[in-house]
Design a protein around this motif. Sequence first.
Motif, PDB file in Angstrom:
ATOM      1  N   LEU A  32      -2.029  -8.851  -2.734  1.00 53.89           N
ATOM      2  CA  LEU A  32      -2.351  -8.106  -3.974  1.00 53.89           C
ATOM      3  C   LEU A  32      -1.348  -7.624  -4.925  1.00 53.89           C
ATOM      4  CD1 LEU A  32      -5.042  -5.929  -1.885  1.00 53.89           C
ATOM      5  CD2 LEU A  32      -5.474  -7.882  -3.476  1.00 53.89           C
ATOM      6  N   LEU A  33      -0.242  -7.206  -4.592  1.00 51.36           N
ATOM      7  CA  LEU A  33       0.786  -7.009  -5.363  1.00 51.36           C
ATOM      8  C   LEU A  33       1.416  -8.090  -5.874  1.00 51.36           C
ATOM      9  CD1 LEU A  33       2.776  -4.628  -6.388  1.00 51.36           C
ATOM     10  CD2 LEU A  33       4.109  -4.915  -4.259  1.00 51.36           C
ATOM     11  N   THR A  34       1.471  -9.406  -5.352  1.00 52.59           N
ATOM     12  CA  THR A  34       1.952 -10.482  -5.855  1.00 52.59           C
ATOM     13  C   THR A  34       1.286 -10.932  -7.088  1.00 52.59           C
ATOM     14  OG1 THR A  34       2.963 -11.231  -3.741  1.00 52.59           O
ATOM     15  CG2 THR A  34       2.417 -12.996  -5.211  1.00 52.59           C
TER      16      THR A  34
ATOM     17  N   ALA B  75      -0.510   0.729  -8.633  1.00 52.71           N
ATOM     18  CA  ALA B  75      -1.511   1.227  -7.397  1.00 52.71           C
ATOM     19  C   ALA B  75      -0.975   0.452  -6.271  1.00 52.71           C
ATOM     20  CB  ALA B  75      -2.807   0.891  -7.920  1.00 52.71           C
ATOM     21  N   HIS B  76      -0.758  -0.775  -6.196  1.00 49.76           N
ATOM     22  CA  HIS B  76      -0.731  -1.498  -4.880  1.00 49.76           C
ATOM     23  C   HIS B  76       0.874  -1.438  -4.380  1.00 49.76           C
ATOM     24  CE1 HIS B  76      -4.421  -3.243  -4.329  1.00 49.76           C
ATOM     25  NE2 HIS B  76      -4.458  -3.626  -5.449  1.00 49.76           N
ATOM     26  N   SER B  77       1.610  -1.058  -5.339  1.00 49.24           N
ATOM     27  CA  SER B  77       2.971  -0.512  -4.770  1.00 49.24           C
ATOM     28  C   SER B  77       2.971   0.724  -3.853  1.00 49.24           C
ATOM     29  CB  SER B  77       3.975  -0.386  -6.087  1.00 49.24           C
ATOM     30  OG  SER B  77       4.343  -1.562  -6.515  1.00 49.24           O
ATOM     31  N   TYR B  78       2.320   1.871  -4.420  1.00 46.54           N
ATOM     32  CA  TYR B  78       1.885   3.076  -3.740  1.00 46.54           C
ATOM     33  C   TYR B  78       1.296   2.641  -2.449  1.00 46.54           C
ATOM     34  CZ  TYR B  78      -0.302   7.389  -2.556  1.00 46.54           C
ATOM     35  OH  TYR B  78      -0.557   8.465  -1.980  1.00 46.54           O
TER      36      TYR B  78
ATOM     37  N   ASN C 197       2.432   3.676   1.178  1.00 45.18           N
ATOM     38  CA  ASN C 197       1.913   5.005   1.763  1.00 45.18           C
ATOM     39  C   ASN C 197       0.717   4.706   2.808  1.00 45.18           C
ATOM     40  OD1 ASN C 197       3.631   6.850   0.448  1.00 45.18           O
ATOM     41  ND2 ASN C 197       3.004   5.967  -1.237  1.00 45.18           N
ATOM     42  N   VAL C 198       0.209   3.490   2.395  1.00 49.14           N
ATOM     43  CA  VAL C 198      -1.143   3.462   3.427  1.00 49.14           C
ATOM     44  C   VAL C 198      -1.087   2.160   4.287  1.00 49.14           C
ATOM     45  CG1 VAL C 198      -3.523   2.878   3.244  1.00 49.14           C
ATOM     46  CG2 VAL C 198      -2.600   4.201   1.563  1.00 49.14           C
ATOM     47  N   SER C 199      -0.529   1.000   3.699  1.00 51.49           N
ATOM     48  CA  SER C 199      -0.477  -0.186   4.448  1.00 51.49           C
ATOM     49  C   SER C 199       0.866  -0.243   5.231  1.00 51.49           C
ATOM     50  CB  SER C 199      -0.592  -1.170   3.568  1.00 51.49           C
ATOM     51  OG  SER C 199      -1.945  -1.528   2.859  1.00 51.49           O
TER      52      SER C 199
ATOM     53  N   GLY D  16       4.599   7.258  -9.999  1.00 48.15           N
ATOM     54  CA  GLY D  16       5.934   6.948  -9.651  1.00 48.15           C
ATOM     55  C   GLY D  16       6.121   5.465  -9.410  1.00 48.15           C
ATOM     56  N   ASN D  17       5.320   4.685  -9.390  1.00 47.06           N
ATOM     57  CA  ASN D  17       5.327   3.236  -9.101  1.00 47.06           C
ATOM     58  C   ASN D  17       5.356   2.296 -10.284  1.00 47.06           C
ATOM     59  OD1 ASN D  17       5.628   3.441  -6.014  1.00 47.06           O
ATOM     60  ND2 ASN D  17       3.857   4.600  -6.407  1.00 47.06           N
TER      61      ASN D  17
END
Length: 188
Positions: free
Chosen positions: A75-77, A90-93, A97-99, A185-186
């Motif tokens: 998703l980040l890629t 959002a996906h960096s966060y 923090n989640v994954s 922050g991301n």
Amino acid sequence: MSNQTYKIGLEPVKLEDANEQQKEILEKAKKANGMIPNMYNNMVNLPALQNTYDTGYHQFRQDSEFTPAEQEVVLLTISIANSCGYCTAAHSYLAENVSKTPKDVIEAIRQGNKIEDDKLRALHEFTKVMNESRGNPTPEEAKKFLDAGYSEKQILAIILAQAVKTISNYSNHIFHTEVDEAFAGNKL
């Protein structure tokens, strides 16, 4: 987002102003996320768009056979390849923090550097190939992905992720969606 790109004239839909269908979607988002992301306030202008995104996103998370960290690599890629600042933040966060994606992997993707982990690097590279080739990888590119330990079914999961990210990335582009404070922050 560049000021040179089109910005849609539709306003974000706030929960207190939503119609019944929009309200149901936004309340579901708030329950699932503890907040209503700005992206949802925009996409819910067309409930079918938001519902399609939600369904595809959930199915990708549930059925991809990727670990949560691998899901975030995909998703980040795609978000970075599509120049979506909102989804990149959002996906960096979520990755961190989640994954629980390794921080060095997140930073390598964000900065365009080599991922040291061979399997995650193969996933990242093949995801980029799928995005750049519009789903037309060469046999050699697919073999490299499969040889890293992934399956052909996971190629289909990457296609699903591309579809979901196209919905969110493109809608964020035309809305010039502001990154939520939780993800700020991301930003890249």
